[in-house]
Design a protein around this motif. Structure first.
Motif, PDB file in Angstrom:
ATOM      1  N   PRO A  73       0.816  -1.219   0.000  1.00 43.25           N
ATOM      2  CA  PRO A  73       0.000   0.000   0.000  1.00 43.25           C
ATOM      3  C   PRO A  73       0.849   1.268   0.000  1.00 43.25           C
ATOM      4  CG  PRO A  73       0.269  -0.758   2.230  1.00 43.25           C
ATOM      5  CD  PRO A  73       1.080  -1.694   1.371  1.00 43.25           C
ATOM      6  N   GLY A  74       0.241   2.340  -0.484  1.00 42.65           N
ATOM      7  CA  GLY A  74       0.942   3.618  -0.405  1.00 42.65           C
ATOM      8  C   GLY A  74       0.164   4.695  -1.128  1.00 42.65           C
ATOM      9  N   SER A  75       0.620   5.937  -0.954  1.00 44.79           N
ATOM     10  CA  SER A  75       0.003   7.043  -1.678  1.00 44.79           C
ATOM     11  C   SER A  75       0.574   7.119  -3.095  1.00 44.79           C
ATOM     12  CB  SER A  75       0.267   8.376  -0.954  1.00 44.79           C
ATOM     13  OG  SER A  75      -0.253   8.312   0.347  1.00 44.79           O
ATOM     14  N   ASN A  93      -6.733   6.211  -2.241  1.00 47.06           N
ATOM     15  CA  ASN A  93      -7.577   7.151  -2.973  1.00 47.06           C
ATOM     16  C   ASN A  93      -8.303   8.068  -1.980  1.00 47.06           C
ATOM     17  OD1 ASN A  93      -9.003   8.366  -4.994  1.00 47.06           O
ATOM     18  ND2 ASN A  93     -10.451   6.692  -5.298  1.00 47.06           N
ATOM     19  N   GLN A  94      -7.554   8.495  -0.983  1.00 48.02           N
ATOM     20  CA  GLN A  94      -8.091   9.368   0.077  1.00 48.02           C
ATOM     21  C   GLN A  94      -6.945  10.239   0.546  1.00 48.02           C
ATOM     22  OE1 GLN A  94     -10.778   9.932   1.994  1.00 48.02           O
ATOM     23  NE2 GLN A  94     -12.107   8.635   0.797  1.00 48.02           N
ATOM     24  N   PRO A  95      -7.208  11.499   0.861  1.00 50.06           N
ATOM     25  CA  PRO A  95      -6.113  12.297   1.403  1.00 50.06           C
ATOM     26  C   PRO A  95      -5.841  11.888   2.850  1.00 50.06           C
ATOM     27  CG  PRO A  95      -8.115  13.595   1.198  1.00 50.06           C
ATOM     28  CD  PRO A  95      -8.451  12.219   0.719  1.00 50.06           C
ATOM     29  N   PRO A 154      -6.817   1.135  -6.803  1.00 44.20           N
ATOM     30  CA  PRO A 154      -7.023   2.201  -5.829  1.00 44.20           C
ATOM     31  C   PRO A 154      -7.878   1.675  -4.680  1.00 44.20           C
ATOM     32  CG  PRO A 154      -8.473   2.499  -7.706  1.00 44.20           C
ATOM     33  CD  PRO A 154      -7.661   1.261  -7.981  1.00 44.20           C
ATOM     34  N   PHE A 155      -7.730   2.264  -3.483  1.00 40.14           N
ATOM     35  CA  PHE A 155      -8.616   1.874  -2.387  1.00 40.14           C
ATOM     36  C   PHE A 155      -8.895   3.069  -1.483  1.00 40.14           C
ATOM     37  CE2 PHE A 155      -6.017   1.378   1.552  1.00 40.14           C
ATOM     38  CZ  PHE A 155      -4.740   1.539   1.026  1.00 40.14           C
ATOM     39  N   ASP A 156     -10.099   3.044  -0.874  1.00 39.17           N
ATOM     40  CA  ASP A 156     -10.447   4.150   0.026  1.00 39.17           C
ATOM     41  C   ASP A 156     -11.079   3.627   1.306  1.00 39.17           C
ATOM     42  OD1 ASP A 156     -12.882   3.358  -0.891  1.00 39.17           O
ATOM     43  OD2 ASP A 156     -13.308   5.186  -2.029  1.00 39.17           O
ATOM     44  N   THR A 157     -10.666   2.410   1.660  1.00 35.81           N
ATOM     45  CA  THR A 157     -11.152   1.786   2.891  1.00 35.81           C
ATOM     46  C   THR A 157      -9.969   1.648   3.839  1.00 35.81           C
ATOM     47  OG1 THR A 157     -10.591  -0.366   2.014  1.00 35.81           O
ATOM     48  CG2 THR A 157     -12.832   0.409   1.623  1.00 35.81           C
ATOM     49  N   LEU A 158     -10.216   1.050   4.994  1.00 30.64           N
ATOM     50  CA  LEU A 158      -9.091   0.709   5.856  1.00 30.64           C
ATOM     51  C   LEU A 158      -8.168  -0.238   5.097  1.00 30.64           C
ATOM     52  CD1 LEU A 158     -10.696   0.035   9.358  1.00 30.64           C
ATOM     53  CD2 LEU A 158      -9.043   1.833   8.772  1.00 30.64           C
ATOM     54  N   LEU A 159      -6.877  -0.056   5.303  1.00 34.66           N
ATOM     55  CA  LEU A 159      -5.902  -0.911   4.623  1.00 34.66           C
ATOM     56  C   LEU A 159      -6.155  -2.390   4.933  1.00 34.66           C
ATOM     57  CD1 LEU A 159      -3.300  -1.526   3.124  1.00 34.66           C
ATOM     58  CD2 LEU A 159      -2.031  -0.780   5.153  1.00 34.66           C
ATOM     59  N   ILE A 212       3.108  -5.351   2.856  1.00 30.49           N
ATOM     60  CA  ILE A 212       4.541  -5.084   2.670  1.00 30.49           C
ATOM     61  C   ILE A 212       4.773  -3.584   2.656  1.00 30.49           C
ATOM     62  CG2 ILE A 212       6.541  -5.387   1.142  1.00 30.49           C
ATOM     63  CD1 ILE A 212       5.400  -8.026   2.066  1.00 30.49           C
ATOM     64  N   LYS A 213       5.753  -3.144   3.430  1.00 25.44           N
ATOM     65  CA  LYS A 213       6.126  -1.729   3.419  1.00 25.44           C
ATOM     66  C   LYS A 213       7.642  -1.623   3.299  1.00 25.44           C
ATOM     67  CE  LYS A 213       2.192   0.187   5.576  1.00 25.44           C
ATOM     68  NZ  LYS A 213       1.821   1.238   6.495  1.00 25.44           N
ATOM     69  N   GLY A 214       8.086  -0.514   2.745  1.00 25.80           N
ATOM     70  CA  GLY A 214       9.523  -0.266   2.647  1.00 25.80           C
ATOM     71  C   GLY A 214       9.949   0.615   3.812  1.00 25.80           C
ATOM     72  N   LEU A 267      -1.703  -0.140  14.906  1.00 26.35           N
ATOM     73  CA  LEU A 267      -3.116   0.054  14.548  1.00 26.35           C
ATOM     74  C   LEU A 267      -3.608  -1.103  13.690  1.00 26.35           C
ATOM     75  CD1 LEU A 267      -3.142   3.848  13.559  1.00 26.35           C
ATOM     76  CD2 LEU A 267      -4.216   2.826  15.568  1.00 26.35           C
ATOM     77  N   ASN A 268      -2.839  -1.414  12.660  1.00 27.45           N
ATOM     78  CA  ASN A 268      -3.263  -2.478  11.742  1.00 27.45           C
ATOM     79  C   ASN A 268      -3.308  -3.837  12.450  1.00 27.45           C
ATOM     80  OD1 ASN A 268      -3.614  -0.726   9.585  1.00 27.45           O
ATOM     81  ND2 ASN A 268      -1.481  -0.890   8.935  1.00 27.45           N
ATOM     82  N   ARG A 269      -2.333  -4.069  13.316  1.00 30.70           N
ATOM     83  CA  ARG A 269      -2.275  -5.341  14.056  1.00 30.70           C
ATOM     84  C   ARG A 269      -3.475  -5.483  14.991  1.00 30.70           C
ATOM     85  NH1 ARG A 269       1.985  -8.674  16.013  1.00 30.70           N
ATOM     86  NH2 ARG A 269       3.451  -7.401  14.849  1.00 30.70           N
TER      87      ARG A 269
HETATM   88  O1  PNS Z   1       2.933   6.644   3.627  1.00 25.58           O
HETATM   89  P1  PNS Z   1       1.756   6.488   2.749  1.00 25.58           P
HETATM   90  O2  PNS Z   1       2.172   6.081   1.388  1.00 25.58           O
HETATM   91  O3  PNS Z   1       0.892   7.707   2.676  1.00 25.58           O
HETATM   92  O4  PNS Z   1       0.893   5.296   3.451  1.00 25.58           O
HETATM   93  C1  PNS Z   1      -0.462   5.074   3.234  1.00 25.58           C
HETATM   94  C2  PNS Z   1      -0.892   3.834   4.087  1.00 25.58           C
HETATM   95  C3  PNS Z   1      -2.321   3.509   3.741  1.00 25.58           C
HETATM   96  C4  PNS Z   1      -0.016   2.670   3.709  1.00 25.58           C
HETATM   97  C5  PNS Z   1      -0.757   4.161   5.593  1.00 25.58           C
HETATM   98  O5  PNS Z   1      -1.417   5.335   5.864  1.00 25.58           O
HETATM   99  C6  PNS Z   1      -1.276   3.047   6.502  1.00 25.58           C
HETATM  100  O6  PNS Z   1      -0.628   2.051   6.733  1.00 25.58           O
HETATM  101  N1  PNS Z   1      -2.493   3.280   7.045  1.00 25.58           N
HETATM  102  C7  PNS Z   1      -3.189   2.369   7.952  1.00 25.58           C
HETATM  103  C8  PNS Z   1      -4.506   3.008   8.376  1.00 25.58           C
HETATM  104  C9  PNS Z   1      -5.547   2.973   7.259  1.00 25.58           C
HETATM  105  O7  PNS Z   1      -6.083   1.927   6.935  1.00 25.58           O
HETATM  106  N2  PNS Z   1      -5.795   4.139   6.649  1.00 25.58           N
HETATM  107  C10 PNS Z   1      -6.784   4.303   5.583  1.00 25.58           C
HETATM  108  C11 PNS Z   1      -6.118   4.444   4.205  1.00 25.58           C
HETATM  109  S1  PNS Z   1      -7.316   4.698   2.888  1.00 25.58           S
END
Ligand code: PNS
Length: 167
Positions: A13-15, A43-45, A76-81, A94-96, A112-114
């Motif tokens: 995931p990422g922006s 797909n969300q600020p 694209p996604f606009d929900t919780l990751l 996976i994150k860098g 949070l995700n965990r």
């Molecule tokens: O650093 P980035 O690229 O802006 O990261 C975006 C993302 C979604 C990977 C990061 O914000 C995250 O891990 N969020 C977890 C909380 C969540 O689900 N947010 C809603 C995103 S639409």
């Protein structure tokens, strides 16, 4: 011969505003490990800041670079990751990680995700040394002040950045 994989699906995931060669390196490495990879474009600020590029542009910039990986898709996604990950049956996020400065934010996101999805593991790939300084915001700043961004982002991204920043 293509490497054997048996690790299920992962989301990256990422922006991606815009995607850099640092991101593409992480996506490629995830693709070498997992059977299937879904690149999730926010797909969300998330941080209230408006993105420079639309979600459709950010998706297409990545799609143009992953032809060698038929098992990678971009969405694209606009929900919780974690909901996005579940929707795709992903076992891993996976994150860098580039530097210690990334750690604090990622640590918080990890907790949070965990909490919401203990069954989905977050896995961190260390950035390749040649990309450890690279960020989308740094690229935008360099481009804005006429810096050379070739070799840091795909050519079409560099061209589109010049166009957008002229406006
Ligand atoms: O650093 P980035 O690229 O802006 O990261 C975006 C993302 C979604 C990977 C990061 O914000 C995250 O891990 N969020 C977890 C909380 C969540 O689900 N947010 C809603 C995103 S639409």
């Amino acid at each position: 011969m293509a490497p054997e994989r048996n690790a299920g699906t992962a989301v990256c995931p990422g922006s991606y505003d815009p995607v850099t060669y640092g991101h593409l390196d992480i996506i490629g490495r995830a693709a070498n490990v997992f059977d299937s990879v879904v690149v999730g474009v926010v797909n969300q600020p998330v941080r209230k800041q408006k993105t420079l590029f639309s979600a459709a542009d950010r998706v297409s910039f990545i799609e143009e670079q992953i032809a060698e990986y038929p098992h990678v898709q971009v969405k694209p996604f606009d929900t919780l990751l974690v909901d996005f990950a579940r929707e795709h049956g992903a076992k891993a996020i996976i994150k860098g990680l580039r530097a210690i400065s990334d750690f604090e934010y990622e640590f918080e996101m990890n907790q949070l995700n965990r909490k919401m999805a203990p069954d989905i593991e977050s896995i961190y790939f260390m950035a390749a040394p040649e990309y450890s300084f690279l960020s989308s915001s740094g690229i935008k700043e360099l481009a804005m002040f006429g810096g050379d961004i070739s070799g840091l982002v795909p050519e079409r991204v560099a061209a589109r950045l010049q166009e957008e920043l002229k406006r």
